[in-house]
Scaffold this active site. Structure first.
Site, short mmCIF file in Angstrom:
data_model
loop_
_atom_site.label_atom_id
_atom_site.label_comp_id
_atom_site.label_asym_id
_atom_site.label_seq_id
_atom_site.Cartn_x
_atom_site.Cartn_y
_atom_site.Cartn_z
N SER A 210 50.85 -36.31 -7.04
CA SER A 210 50.40 -35.48 -8.14
C SER A 210 51.50 -35.31 -9.18
CB SER A 210 49.90 -34.13 -7.61
OG SER A 210 49.28 -33.38 -8.61
N ASP B 270 48.51 -38.60 -11.55
CA ASP B 270 47.25 -39.08 -10.96
C ASP B 270 46.03 -38.60 -11.75
OD1 ASP B 270 47.62 -36.43 -9.99
OD2 ASP B 270 46.27 -36.82 -8.32
N ASP C 281 44.56 -35.77 -12.54
CA ASP C 281 43.57 -34.77 -12.14
C ASP C 281 43.86 -33.41 -12.77
OD1 ASP C 281 45.77 -34.07 -10.61
OD2 ASP C 281 44.71 -34.01 -8.70
#
Length: 558
Positions: free
Chosen positions: A144, A303, A305
């Site tokens: 992340s 990533d 998100d």
């Protein structure tokens, strides 16, 4: 135990020369050996996450292969032959592609069909592929927004949602049975591709994801000013292609990409901590925006998100928090759905317990039910599945968390920064057409629902000693029942006991006098304690003063 395991690794003919070199450097360094081998890298609902390197407590090809074997064993036990399929994706981090291939080799060797994205793809694209390809599980190689020295391994269930506590415990039991060197099956990657055991995820799946995101647009063309100048940074991660493609196909063409952060680079040379929550990661984008005379800045994490935004205020830019952006989006979604006559009869919004209570006030204003869940977007995804089982999937209109995660559709079951970014751009273009800025609209919400300042403080505790210190701090908090730092405690919620339908979790929430609150919890993915403050006051200055007084005392506890 640490020294014994270290010696075992030293005696093996390891295939990664970087690991051999690192192990040799540890000779005679008891502290380094202890930190690298004092435990197996923790596996939980967040999968694995840790520093890249040699050791059982590190991310490397052996710990990745061991985890993959444990997951494979679980799939073989719980799934019929036709359902034995896994989708795999990876981000731009160092070793991510290698770890994705290692995981694929293990699954393929166990007779499980692997669908692997042929190039790096965001986490939400992995969630989408799991559902689209009817897979039993999914694996996303990412850490992340962590610094460059980290990597990780997220595990998804057949519903496209990160695995639940129950599934994590079941898989952990399988992983613990696996000897890291003796029990792992692997087939060479090229052999797996030739035999069809490892297949590339077709481009149609990626295109399907983009089309689903585009469908979530809420405004009519004539309601939007799409000439808005935008600066975007993928922070050297996976967001570039899907974000730019989606915005372009929706008609947002005046988008400048930060050149230094455009291409994938696991070293993150211009943003050592690639987290759009912090100004340092956004600073280069802001400098671009000043030069380009842009009005909106946003960045996605590696990533893709999470998405963070900054908006112009005079000659500078102001970062909006995840809570602020989430509240703006929730209000916009409700407003537009009512205007479009697309609001369901029993609408539902889902947020985490550490996310601003203002979200619930906004939802209530529009007749929307709020469901509060534990920290982690997987619990929001889980609620979508529960609604789906009841035939109410379309009742879900939005989910968000304070850590910059948003989802306005049900196409995936995790936070989606492609969805978040396009919706933010649309919201900005909608208000711009009306001559309203996002900061102005945010103040409108504060006037309507009351001022609330939400802050997150993180305290790092590295290594074995740090883990013990974290336990001690949590015990200190649990010793408070009447007052904290002079504030009377109105309610104490200890989620380790389980509250309502929520699973047990090491989280404490204190509701204090004057409508303020404190939440404290260990991070599920990093060696940190996280402290969330919510301060209600008459205005910003009053809230900031109250926060400073409270934090002056609370910092002594850490």
């Amino acid at each position: 135990m640490s020294l014994t395991e270290y010696n075992r690794w030293m005696q093996k003919n390891l295939e990664d020369p970087d690991l051999v070199e690192e192990l040799e450097k540890m000779v005679g360094n008891a502290e380094a050996i202890e930190d690298a081998f004092y435990r197996n890298l923790a596996f939980g609902t967040g999968g694995l996450r840790g520093v890249i390197g040699a050791g059982s407590n590190r991310m490397n090809i052996y710990t990745v292969a061991k985890a993959s074997q444990g997951i494979a064993n679980d799939i073989l036990k719980t799934c019929g032959e036709k359902a034995r399929k896994v989708a795999v994706s990876y981000d731009s981090r160092n070793k991510s592609k290698e770890f994705a291939q290692i995981a694929s080799e293990v699954f393929a060797a166990n007779g499980i069909t692997v669908y692997l994205y042929p190039q790096l793809m965001p986490t939400p694209c992995l969630s989408y592929a799991v559902r689209e390809l009817d897979c039993a599980a999914g694996v996303m190689i990412t850490a992340s927004h962590n610094p460059a020295k980290y990597n990780g391994y997220k595990v998804y269930g057949s519903d496209g949602c990160q695995i639940t506590t129950e599934a994590a415990e079941r898989i952990l039991a399988e992983i613990e049975k696996v000897d890291i060197f003796g029990d792992v099956k692997r087939i060479p990657f090229d052999t797996g591709m030739k035999k069809g055991a490892i297949a590339s995820i077709p481009d149609s799946v990626y295109t399907g994801f983009v089309e689903e995101v585009k469908k979530l647009s809420l405004a009519k063309e004539e309601e939007l000013d799409k000439h808005v100048k935008i600066v975007y940074s993928p922070l050297n991660g996976t967001g570039l292609k899907p974000v730019i493609r989606t915005l372009s196909e929706l008609g947002y063409t005046d988008v400048t990409v930060v050149k230094e952060q455009e291409q994938p680079d696991g070293n993150f040379p211009t943003c050592p901590y690639p987290n759009p929550e912090i100004r340092e990661a956004m600073q280069l984008s802001i400098e671009y925006a000043k030069r380009e005379n842009a009005e909106l800045v946003f960045a996605t994490d590696p990533d893709c998100d999470r998405v963070g935004i900054a908006v112009r205020k005079g000659d500078d830019f102001v970062l909006l928090s995840g809570n602020e952006t989430g509240c703006l989006l929730l209000d916009y979604i409700c407003k537009m759905r009512i205007a479009n006559n697309t609001m369901p009869k029993h609408p539902v919004m889902v947020k985490t317990i550490v996310t601003t209570d203002m979200g619930e006030k906004i939802a209530s204003h529009y007749g929307v039910e709020t469901i509060n869940v534990l920290t982690g977007f997987k619990f929001i995804g889980e609620q979508i599945a529960i609604l789906e089982e009841k035939g109410r999937k379309d009742d879900y209109i939005f989910g968000f968390e304070e850590s910059y995660g948003y989802l306005s559709g049900t196409h995936v079951r995790d936070k989606d920064a492609v969805n978040g970014a396009t919706l933010i751009c649309e919201m900005f273009a909608y208000y711009k057409a009306k001559g309203i800025g996002l900061l102005e609209q945010l103040q409108n919400l504060y006037k309507q629902f009351g001022y609330e300042k939400n802050s997150l403080y993180s305290f790092e505790f590295e290594g074995a000693k740090g883990a013990e210190k974290m336990k001690h701090v949590m015990q200190q908090f649990r010793g408070c029942s009447e007052k904290i730092c002079g504030y009377s405690i109105q309610h104490l919620y200890d989620y380790s006991d389980g509250i309502g339908d929520l699973p047990k979790s090491d989280v404490l929430k204190y509701v204090l006098e004057n409508d303020c609150s404190i939440v404290v919890r260990p991070s599920g993915t990093e060696p940190k304690l996280k402290l969330y403050l919510s301060i209600c006051a008459s205005d910003m200055d009053a809230a900031e003063n109250k926060e400073k007084e409270l934090m002056k005392e609370l910092k002594k506890w850490f």
